[in-house]
Design a protein around this motif. Sequence first.
Motif, short mmCIF file in Angstrom:
data_model
loop_
_atom_site.label_atom_id
_atom_site.label_comp_id
_atom_site.label_asym_id
_atom_site.label_seq_id
_atom_site.Cartn_x
_atom_site.Cartn_y
_atom_site.Cartn_z
N ASP A 31 0.86 -1.19 0.00
CA ASP A 31 0.00 0.00 0.00
C ASP A 31 0.89 1.23 0.00
OD1 ASP A 31 -2.22 -1.63 0.12
OD2 ASP A 31 -2.54 -1.34 2.27
N MET A 32 0.69 2.10 -1.01
CA MET A 32 1.55 3.28 -1.12
C MET A 32 0.89 4.35 -1.97
SD MET A 32 4.37 1.68 -3.74
CE MET A 32 4.59 0.25 -2.70
N VAL A 33 1.41 5.56 -1.82
CA VAL A 33 1.03 6.69 -2.65
C VAL A 33 2.31 7.18 -3.30
CG1 VAL A 33 0.07 9.02 -2.71
CG2 VAL A 33 -0.90 7.32 -1.15
N VAL A 34 2.30 7.30 -4.63
CA VAL A 34 3.46 7.76 -5.39
C VAL A 34 3.05 9.03 -6.12
CG1 VAL A 34 5.13 7.18 -7.19
CG2 VAL A 34 4.21 5.37 -5.71
N GLU A 35 3.86 10.10 -5.98
CA GLU A 35 3.57 11.37 -6.65
C GLU A 35 4.82 11.89 -7.33
OE1 GLU A 35 0.93 14.32 -4.67
OE2 GLU A 35 1.28 13.05 -2.91
N SER A 36 4.61 12.55 -8.46
CA SER A 36 5.73 13.16 -9.16
C SER A 36 5.21 14.15 -10.20
CB SER A 36 6.57 12.10 -9.88
OG SER A 36 7.69 12.70 -10.50
N ASP A 37 6.01 15.17 -10.46
CA ASP A 37 5.75 16.05 -11.60
C ASP A 37 6.41 15.40 -12.80
OD1 ASP A 37 4.35 18.06 -10.19
OD2 ASP A 37 6.23 18.82 -9.42
N VAL A 38 5.64 15.21 -13.86
CA VAL A 38 6.13 14.51 -15.04
C VAL A 38 5.89 15.37 -16.27
CG1 VAL A 38 5.80 12.47 -16.49
CG2 VAL A 38 5.68 12.25 -14.02
N ARG A 39 6.93 15.50 -17.07
CA ARG A 39 6.79 16.18 -18.36
C ARG A 39 7.63 15.42 -19.36
NH1 ARG A 39 11.41 19.55 -18.55
NH2 ARG A 39 12.23 19.86 -16.47
N MET A 40 7.33 15.61 -20.63
CA MET A 40 8.08 14.88 -21.65
C MET A 40 8.36 15.73 -22.86
SD MET A 40 5.17 12.28 -23.15
CE MET A 40 4.03 12.12 -21.79
N ASN A 41 9.46 15.44 -23.48
CA ASN A 41 9.81 16.04 -24.75
C ASN A 41 9.41 15.02 -25.80
OD1 ASN A 41 10.85 17.49 -26.83
ND2 ASN A 41 12.98 17.26 -26.25
N ALA A 42 8.12 14.96 -26.07
CA ALA A 42 7.55 13.90 -26.90
C ALA A 42 7.84 14.11 -28.37
CB ALA A 42 6.05 13.82 -26.67
N SER A 43 8.52 13.14 -28.95
CA SER A 43 8.80 13.21 -30.38
C SER A 43 7.76 12.43 -31.18
CB SER A 43 10.20 12.68 -30.68
OG SER A 43 10.30 11.34 -30.23
N GLN A 44 7.01 11.56 -30.49
CA GLN A 44 5.99 10.77 -31.17
C GLN A 44 4.71 10.78 -30.34
OE1 GLN A 44 7.29 6.91 -32.40
NE2 GLN A 44 9.32 7.63 -32.96
N ALA A 45 3.58 10.65 -31.02
CA ALA A 45 2.28 10.70 -30.35
C ALA A 45 2.11 9.59 -29.31
CB ALA A 45 1.16 10.61 -31.38
N GLN A 46 2.81 8.48 -29.47
CA GLN A 46 2.68 7.36 -28.53
C GLN A 46 3.73 7.38 -27.42
OE1 GLN A 46 0.02 5.34 -28.32
NE2 GLN A 46 -0.71 6.78 -29.87
N SER A 47 4.51 8.46 -27.32
CA SER A 47 5.50 8.58 -26.24
C SER A 47 4.77 8.58 -24.91
CB SER A 47 6.30 9.87 -26.38
OG SER A 47 7.09 9.83 -27.53
N ARG A 48 5.36 7.93 -23.90
CA ARG A 48 4.74 7.81 -22.58
C ARG A 48 5.70 8.28 -21.50
NH1 ARG A 48 2.24 4.26 -25.70
NH2 ARG A 48 0.29 3.28 -25.08
N ALA A 49 5.10 8.78 -20.43
CA ALA A 49 5.86 9.12 -19.22
C ALA A 49 4.92 8.89 -18.06
CB ALA A 49 6.33 10.57 -19.25
N GLY A 50 5.45 8.50 -16.92
CA GLY A 50 4.56 8.25 -15.79
C GLY A 50 5.28 7.85 -14.53
#
Length: 128
Positions: A31-50
């Motif tokens: 049991d946990m809570v995970v938090e982060s600020d996430v941004r991406m320099n997406a070169s493709q529409a299917q790029s993911r970050a998380g």
Amino acid sequence: YTVVGSEYLINPLKNMAYALAPAPASSPSPDMVVESDVRMNASQAQSRAGIACRVGSDHSFYAFNMIASGSYEIVRVRGADAQVLTSGAISFDPAEGAHLKAVCRGASLSFYANGQLLDRHRNLLAVD
């Protein structure tokens, strides 16, 4: 990954692969809570970050991803296999990113972006 200041910079080496940057602390509880600020320099529409929770030594985890094309997903990863548990659309600018939060409590997985609940999934399989 590379650490610059207080940010992790992740450059995927190939498509369809997860690159995980470990958090500074670990939890003995599933049991946990995970938090982060996430941004991406997406070169493709299917790029993911998380973010991820319940990361195991056997390369198993739950991924909470933003997708550059304007969607999100909660994914159960086991080794080389990935199963999308839930997904939907969201409006965000990948370069500006979002504050992501994953709540992994018992069999319930909840995904938030900028304080808004995106989705909740109840994992009917055994709790990892």
